[in-house]
Design a protein around this motif. Structure first.
Motif, mmCIF file in Angstrom:
data_model
loop_
_atom_site.group_PDB
_atom_site.id
_atom_site.type_symbol
_atom_site.label_atom_id
_atom_site.label_comp_id
_atom_site.label_asym_id
_atom_site.label_seq_id
_atom_site.Cartn_x
_atom_site.Cartn_y
_atom_site.Cartn_z
ATOM 1 N N GLU A 82 0.924 -0.887 -0.301
ATOM 2 C CA GLU A 82 -0.355 -0.168 -0.114
ATOM 3 C C GLU A 82 0.758 1.303 -0.437
ATOM 4 N N ASN A 83 1.765 1.331 -0.120
ATOM 5 C CA ASN A 83 2.839 2.080 -0.252
ATOM 6 C C ASN A 83 4.200 2.248 -0.769
ATOM 7 N N ASP A 84 3.723 3.083 -2.378
ATOM 8 C CA ASP A 84 5.084 3.081 -3.187
ATOM 9 C C ASP A 84 6.125 3.306 -3.029
ATOM 10 N N TRP A 125 0.593 -5.316 -6.511
ATOM 11 C CA TRP A 125 -1.096 -4.586 -6.364
ATOM 12 C C TRP A 125 -1.075 -3.977 -5.641
ATOM 13 N N HIS A 126 -1.451 -3.039 -5.653
ATOM 14 C CA HIS A 126 -1.255 -1.565 -4.077
ATOM 15 C C HIS A 126 -3.076 -1.888 -3.855
ATOM 16 N N LEU A 127 -3.088 -1.966 -2.883
ATOM 17 C CA LEU A 127 -4.693 -2.450 -1.867
ATOM 18 C C LEU A 127 -4.795 -1.906 -1.016
ATOM 19 N N ASP A 128 -5.329 -0.749 -1.394
ATOM 20 C CA ASP A 128 -5.843 0.337 -0.844
ATOM 21 C C ASP A 128 -7.137 0.033 -0.745
ATOM 22 N N GLU A 129 -7.543 -0.308 -2.479
ATOM 23 C CA GLU A 129 -8.825 -0.516 -2.368
ATOM 24 C C GLU A 129 -9.080 -1.504 -3.478
ATOM 25 N N GLY A 130 -10.363 -1.668 -3.492
ATOM 26 C CA GLY A 130 -9.879 -2.970 -4.588
ATOM 27 C C GLY A 130 -11.251 -4.233 -4.744
ATOM 28 N N LEU A 131 -11.454 -5.164 -5.347
ATOM 29 C CA LEU A 131 -12.211 -6.094 -4.959
ATOM 30 C C LEU A 131 -11.691 -7.458 -5.076
ATOM 31 N N VAL A 132 -12.220 -8.906 -4.369
ATOM 32 C CA VAL A 132 -11.702 -9.701 -4.511
ATOM 33 C C VAL A 132 -12.519 -10.713 -4.349
#
Length: 320
Positions: free
Chosen positions: A9-11, A31-38
């Motif tokens: 979550e931190n580039d 995969w930047h997992l701040d927001e998303g879906l699974v």
């Protein structure tokens, strides 16, 4: 074709790894997992997955990144994907209570600690701890969140009832024994693939007193990725570091399915080692590494390459 997937979550922290993956001409995707879906009805892609999720993600506006990552890890593990620093590592990353219980179960000593929820209970915890000097810290921490040193219950009361009191993101405040070291430094041991890479001596002489260490400091000055310019370096790789604690740490990491970590300890005047922090999204200080000639992110990239090759990978640069 299989590739390396980096969950984070931190580039700013992750680019140091992706640069090494490019250097080795390895296929990867972030995969930047701040927001998303699974989508639990689908199968994950093939590959090697490595999680760098941080307990301090909420300080960067990514409040639910650990929860989303936990969902992703459960999905990956359910389908038998090769995951490094998976759900067990994440559980320890976001809870110092879980860290200390796991360390104690492995026979590794930690500072005396009481967990509390509620301002009244924080005071009660300090009274029950019975230490002349003690610290507060957040259970879900990182970046020195909520760390304060106190020499009296009255001082703690003023803090808890004052405007500067920080409410932990999970509501749990730890009251912890203060460990005073005879020399102003702590030691951080780095592991990749569950094996010891090197130890760093962190000078704490100019910071104020917090953690169980004798004068660490909150903020970038003591962050391994901080960039401070001074005559005496804050971070120095210890040449030929050897201590019995290393074998204990390696056994602990294996038992808890943690592949990559930085583990910090302090030694008191009697020589007792107290372990007080596990960082499963560890970073490395570039100046210290350059002087030593060993690079944590390069070692990590090589480790991920070895694991990818076990899946029959043919190198071809790809990034996302």
């Amino acid at each position: 074709m299989s590739k390396i997937y980096v969950l984070h979550e931190n580039d700013e922290w992750t680019v140091h790894l992706t640069n090494r993956l490019k250097e080795l001409n390895l296929p990867y995707e972030t995969w930047h997992l701040d927001e998303g879906l699974v989508n639990l009805t689908e199968e994950p892609p093939e590959g090697v997955f490595y999680s760098r999720m941080s307990a301090s993600s909420h300080t960067r506006g990514h409040r639910f990144a650990p929860e989303l990552t936990e969902s992703v890890l459960a999905w990956l593990e359910r389908h038998g994907r090769k995951v490094f620093n998976g759900s067990r590592a994440l559980r320890l990353e976001v809870s110092k209570v879980n860290q200390y219980m796991a360390l104690n179960a492995a026979g590794i000593e930690t500072p005396k600690t009481i967990a509390s929820v509620g301002k009244k209970q924080i005071i009660e915890a300090a009274e029950k701890l019975g230490e002349r000097s003690f610290i507060t810290k957040h259970n879900r921490a990182g970046k020195g969140l909520g760390v304060q040193l106190f020499h009296s219950i009255e001082g703690l009361k003023q803090y808890v009832e004052g405007e500067d009191f920080e409410l932990p993101v999970d509501g749990i405040t730890l009251i912890q024994q203060y460990i005073e070291a005879p020399e102003p430094y702590i030691t951080r041991c780095e592991f990749v693939g569950g094996k010891f890479v090197y130890a760093v001596r962190v000078d704490t002489s100019e910071g104020f007193e917090l953690c169980p260490a004798d004068a660490c400091q909150i903020g970038d000055l003591y962050c391994p990725v901080g960039e401070e310019v001074e005559e005496k370096p804050k971070f120095q790789v210890v040449e030929n570091f050897a201590d019995p604690i290393i074998a204990h740490y390696e056994n602990f990491l294996a038992a808890n399915d943690i592949s990559v970590a930085g583990i910090e300890f302090i030694r008191d005047k009697n020589g007792t080692v107290y372990t007080y922090d596990i960082n499963t999204n560890t970073n490395y200080n570039p100046d210290a590494e350059a002087k030593h000639g060993k690079y944590g992110m390069l070692e990590l990239a090589k480790f991920l390459e070895q694991e990818l090759n076990k899946q029959g990978h043919i190198p071809a640069l790809q990034r996302g």
